[in-house]
Design an enzyme around this catalytic site. Structure first.
Site, short mmCIF file in Angstrom:
data_model
loop_
_atom_site.label_atom_id
_atom_site.label_comp_id
_atom_site.label_asym_id
_atom_site.label_seq_id
_atom_site.Cartn_x
_atom_site.Cartn_y
_atom_site.Cartn_z
N ASP B 321 0.84 -1.20 0.00
CA ASP B 321 0.00 0.00 0.00
C ASP B 321 0.88 1.26 0.00
OD1 ASP B 321 -2.44 1.33 0.06
OD2 ASP B 321 -2.61 1.29 2.24
N GLU B 324 2.66 5.15 -3.97
CA GLU B 324 2.69 6.11 -5.10
C GLU B 324 4.02 6.85 -5.17
OE1 GLU B 324 0.25 5.78 -2.86
OE2 GLU B 324 -1.01 4.59 -4.21
N ASP B 436 -9.02 3.70 -2.56
CA ASP B 436 -9.89 4.16 -1.47
C ASP B 436 -11.16 4.82 -2.00
OD1 ASP B 436 -7.93 3.17 0.11
OD2 ASP B 436 -7.08 5.11 0.66
#
Lengths: 727, 727
Positions: B321, B324, B436
């Site tokens: 997770d 980015e 999300d």
């Protein structure tokens, strides 16, 4: 704990404690005697620490309508709604509060009844969200009025509600024309150019708005002389070409020595005060401001009379904004925020989730509940009341100030009067638009659903910012929204600061041409729109209705993106991106379809009841005329009233018999209340393959200028007969 | 300015400058000779200050597909997309960037072609937004590879793309089971109870996730011993009942003396550095962290080997997770913010709009472009490169580290490997979920559209957080989403901190029962799902396909909320609130309909091609089996592999002839690549009123345990013939 009063055959008031007089209700409840009463029909009543819960067990088939300006589906089941007027520019699906509070609902199903809670602070409706079959209404107070409307007919429940709270507001006829706005047109020159551009491009237009930047540093009732050297001249010159200018007004009065509104309000004690009796300070556009205490009648008179500055210029419309009241922040709120940021600064190295807390705090610094609890209103009887207790009445009373004093100034003049914040009762004196939406396709559907819900509350004259207020818009979105808007009473294209310009000419040539066709179509429909609007008010029937208010059965209860616009026309706008058509449900009767935006090119088609995929390219919007009903059109004009309407075109599908009551009046005064209006009773009967047409005029005051009527009457088989009639 | 290389009959590479080697492409491009070349087919090429624009004039009928993880419609026309991997938890329609960058698109219309730009930083696709008929692609660099796929067949364009970038990732078979997650299950006990509850309620489940709070103060590769005293024991005990535990992992390494990852990374210089060569600091969950330099192979090996801590416990899945990489803020960003707030403090009295600037700054403090420009990667050749230039590769390389070292550890073991951030090429080694999202009905439609777009990119194994991650969910929304999820490859219910719990038992009894039926239906379909998935990978055809990829004509191009799930099944989920049905378009052929969630109660109905309103109550989802194709089902189990599949049920509508290639393998290893898989070729021909059934097994490795097949074959007239076959 309740006392009870039967008001009509259908309407009963259940009173708890000593409710605040909100002004929502027009029926006189003084010195009437209430009976003792313990139970409320339909509901189980629970008390928990100062709160009262009303619990109702819903059946699977129950549908809930109403609640006015709320997000979510037309059927309100499946969401929590919190009535506490809030300026929130992010209308995402999870939001529970918007600018107005309209605690009137209809439950339709196993049992059918209506309910209105007249209470001016927070009320929560949990409609099958927490428990999918439980309706739970929470009022955190013991002082309120609860009205139960005990009828099986949705429309008669609404009639009862209008009898109780008053009939909808009637704007001037030109308010049904197209309107253009932007935050902001920054100068007189810019406004004049926009007006000129409408006439050059041949797009009809009746109104242009000036947003907050026409003011001198956001001071209400002032004008920025540098940017708008001759506002009055602008108003008069635009009037020449049929365009009315409408200014925005905000309640917050800038704290600035020598500024008239500030000095007067301060001297006379007209502002809301804090717990120490000092004038309450909150920051809005001008920075630090005081809030006028609109709950006091003397303050309302003072405020209302200020509009004379504008009416003297010939201004006929006003736009009351920010009147929840919106609060950007208060000094106290700012201090809290700075504390948290100091903490962040000192803990730079290991602050992680803390930065999100700071973010939350900053997001919550605006419209903070604590701030609303920290100021007070002095009422006419001299008593002080905490704002929190009457929060939802602020915008209503600001607009009441406007409406009452305009009536004083020009008793027989109709005004286009908009308020952002509202409460039941405001619908009698003004109307609302749907607030700061976004250029999202999803918000076209919000617009379509809210249009139906607001009409149930008596907000007939309403609509959304076309093209979307926040975010950038594509040509396609603006075109599709202009199509939808052409069939909403309030028809305004408006967008926010720093967003892509979205006046009709801001895109390509093809888009401009399509938008011209749409707006011209809107104007062609004005005889129908105005006639239906006036008849709806007269009959106390919503001007815009869900299909399920007109047709029976479970199936229509699922239809939320089609609506009846007046009694004859069903509108099925395309509200999805890239689509070349849409599904349409046609209930019960035959329907006469028309999809072209260019009304000269309409080609009509008859449909049997059923479900259809209807093709609708970018320059088309699916419209359906109900069997045995009629619409009336006239030639488009550049603005309402540019020319007399001397010719009408009547279109319908008559398999049997249709009657249309065409209504018109001067459109600007209240003389119609003294019988100064015109009627045409158009009566068409099918006789064999032909139609017998009968037109009965009623026109004592010489309102109607109609010399000729073109009839275009279709038979069930699609064949058409065209006739002209001279009258 | 371009050089050119023809790679296949359909695929040509146009190279500009010296592109960075992203790893997206598996074809060897080294020491091949490029020809000089000036023009790019289809596009007009514009240079403007360091940027290159590719311009294409779209025809009205042109439809654009692809772009993977993007918002908006399936037809990508009408929006601007910005490829720059971004952690944005508010997926509102106006957002241009999400977690992954997938610059591969197909234009289908007057001309048809595909395009892939292999460039690892910002690329902007303006697809008919600024000008509704112009496609404009902007690359702000001169160093990139542009691939043009010149075929008229959408599916062959995708095949070419897979030949170029590699075939999709294959998870273990149990990854097709149901999965449950929450941010967070805060303790071992909580996780064990959730597992127990699944078995008690009889709801099949294969996976439970532990989100960030299983870690010791968010330190990656650590476990909070207090809350999870025996994580390994938990993993082993849950394995006993068929439930696999999957931990989350974040790239940011907490700055903390003595913490192994920190000390090692620091000593070995494995972290990204700032302009002064110091380890770059950014705050994420643990507070201040360093980012591992995943663009260096040595760093990837170091990182990847750490997963052994978990594989030694028997863990078979990982969830990468925040890669980015997400940045909450940097010290510099915090300073800027504090400056602005100081200004606010000093100007309390007249700060109005300034508070909104502060708000913007705080909202932009996270994932700030300036921060991404302020750190560097040391590459294998020792050179330094600014992160900005390779931004979109970070998550890909983190996950490459994971995949490569897992392969080292257990070469023949398949893992369930998820990454939030991605770039083309990641689809070979892992997959992504949709990030999300929110508990918004609108996000079900986003899920349906993105599912189709991601499959075109080779992300076959994908899905959204069911019930929605942010915001609270109603029972109805979770049920409808569980129905949709039952027909997406990655089937996980997940929700955020402080939101309403949404495990299947968190609502009422009825909802629990419906959700049990849905999940059991999912498991009944696993033989079909897995077989189709494996065949799709083999054939290089998307597992999920838009209708327009299978059927001809303009009409199907408008259908975005129905999709082909494998070759035989069309899924039409109900994605609107309170609805008791939906419209469905049935193209070209006859369809065999099934809507019951309770698969034992299916009752099948045959439909002719056309448009229909299909009733679908809360416990129903409209499914359609294509004429002359088959599906294979088995009895549901508590988890994948609980029992051998000894009986299959084959269902189809055979008006003529249908063939199904049933595939199975051990589900956990790569032995299938050595021919260790089983096939059943099921061949059904209509003969008069009866069916000739022929089943040819191919099972050298003894994979198949099937003893009996139940056939349930329908005729066009709806009549059914049921036969059993022993094999």
């Amino acid at each position: 704990m309740f006392t009870k009063m039967q008001l009509t055959q259908y309407t009963t008031l259940y009173r708890s404690g000593k409710p605040f007089k909100t002004g929502a209700v027009i029926v006189d409840l003084e010195n009437k005697d209430f009976q003792q009463n313990d139970t409320i029909p339909y509901f189980q009543v629970e008390e928990e620490d100062g709160k009262i819960n009303f619990i109702y067990n819903m059946s699977k088939e129950d549908v809930v309508y109403g609640l006015g300006e709320t997000l979510g589906a037309l059927n309100k089941r499946g969401k929590i709604y919190r009535f506490y007027n809030t300026d929130d520019p992010e209308h995402t699906p999870d939001k529970m509060s918007l600018y107005g509070s309209h605690p009137f609902m209809i439950l339709d199903g196993k049992s059918t009844f209506g309910l209105f809670i007249d209470y001016p602070s927070e009320i929560i409706f949990d409609i099958g969200f927490t428990d999918k079959d439980i309706l739970k209404i929470t009022v955190p107070s013991k002082d309120f009025d609860l009205y139960i409307f005990d009828s099986d007919e949705k429309l008669s429940i609404i009639k009862e509600y209008f009898n109780l709270t008053g009939k909808p507001y009637i704007p001037p006829k030109w308010a049904f024309g197209f309107q253009q706005s932007r935050w902001s047109y920054f100068s007189e020159e810019e406004v004049r150019n926009v007006a000129k551009k409408f006439r050059e491009t041949g797009i009809p237009c009746d109104v242009i708005y000036t947003d907050i930047d026409y003011m001198d540093s956001y001071k209400v009732f002032t004008i920025n002389k540098e940017k708008f050297p001759n506002y009055e001249g602008m108003v008069k010159d635009l009037k020449e070409i049929g365009i009315k200018v409408i200014p925005i007004l905000d309640p917050g009065v800038k704290i600035e020595k020598g500024y008239e509104m500030y000095e007067e309000g301060k001297d006379k004690g007209f502002f809301c005060v804090d717990e120490n009796g000092n004038d309450f300070v909150a920051a809005v556009w001008p920075g630090a401001t005081h809030f006028p205490n609109f709950l006091n009648s003397e303050v309302r008179r003072w405020w209302g009379k200020k509009y004379k500055i504008f009416t003297d210029m010939g201004i006929k419309g006003f736009w009351n904004d920010m009147n929840e009241p919106s609060i950007f922040y208060t000094p106290k709120g700012l201090d809290n925020l700075l504390k948290i940021l100091k903490y962040l600064e000192e803990n730079k190295e290991n602050a992680g989730i803390e930065v999100f807390l700071a973010r939350e705090t900053l997001l919550n610094i605006a419209n903070n509940p604590e701030d609303y609890r920290s100021f007070f209103h002095k009422l006419d009887d001299g008593s002080l009341i905490n704002h929190e207790k009457v929060h939802n009445l602020y915008g209503f009373n600001m607009t009441k100030a406007t409406a009452d004093e305009l009536k004083e100034l020009n008793p027989n003049e109709r005004y286009l009067l908009l308020s952002r914040s509202s409460y039941p009762g405001l619908h009698r004196i003004a109307s609302i638009w749907m607030g700061d939406n976004k250029s999202w396709w999803e918000h076209m559907l919000v617009n379509i659903r809210m249009l139906q819900s607001l009409n149930m509350m008596g907000f007939f004259y309403t609509g959304a910012d076309i093209g979307g207020f926040g975010a950038d818009s594509s040509a396609e979105l603006v075109i599709r929204w202009m199509e939808l808007g052409a069939f909403t009473p309030f028809y305004r294209n408006h967008t926010a600061l720093n967003t892509r310009p979205q006046e009709p000419w801001q895109f390509d040539e093809e888009s401009l041409n399509i938008m011209r066709d749409i707006v011209r179509l809107r104007y062609a429909f004005i005889p129908y729109t105005y006639s239906e609007y006036m008849n709806s008010v007269k009959e106390s029937v919503p001007f815009v209705k869900p299909l399920s208010f007109v047709f029976e059965g479970d199936r229509v209860k699922d239809i939320e993106d089609q609506y009846m616009y007046g009694d004859s026309l069903m509108v099925a706008p395309v509200h999805e991106q890239n689509k070349k058509g849409r599904y349409v449900h046609l209930p019960d009767v035959k329907w006469l379809n028309w999809t072209a935006c260019k009304y000269e090119e309409r080609n009509m088609k008859v449909y049997e009841p059923g479900d259809y995929y209807i093709q609708a390219y970018l320059n088309e919007i699916p419209l359906f005329i109900k069997e045995n009903s009629l619409i009336v059109l006239s030639e488009p004009m550049n603005y309402v009233g540019e020319k007399d309407i001397t010719e009408l075109t009547v279109i319908g599908l008559v398999s049997d018999h249709a009657i249309y009551n065409y209504y018109d009046d001067d459109g600007i005064t209240y003389n119609f209340t003294n019988g100064e209006f015109g009627n045409l009773k158009i009566d068409i009967t099918k006789v064999g393959k032909d139609f017998k047409i009968d037109v009965k005029p009623y026109d004592p005051a010489n309102i109607l200028k109609i010399k000729k009527i073109h009839f275009e009457i279709y038979d069930s088989d699609g064949s058409v007969i065209k006739k002209d009639m001279i009258i």
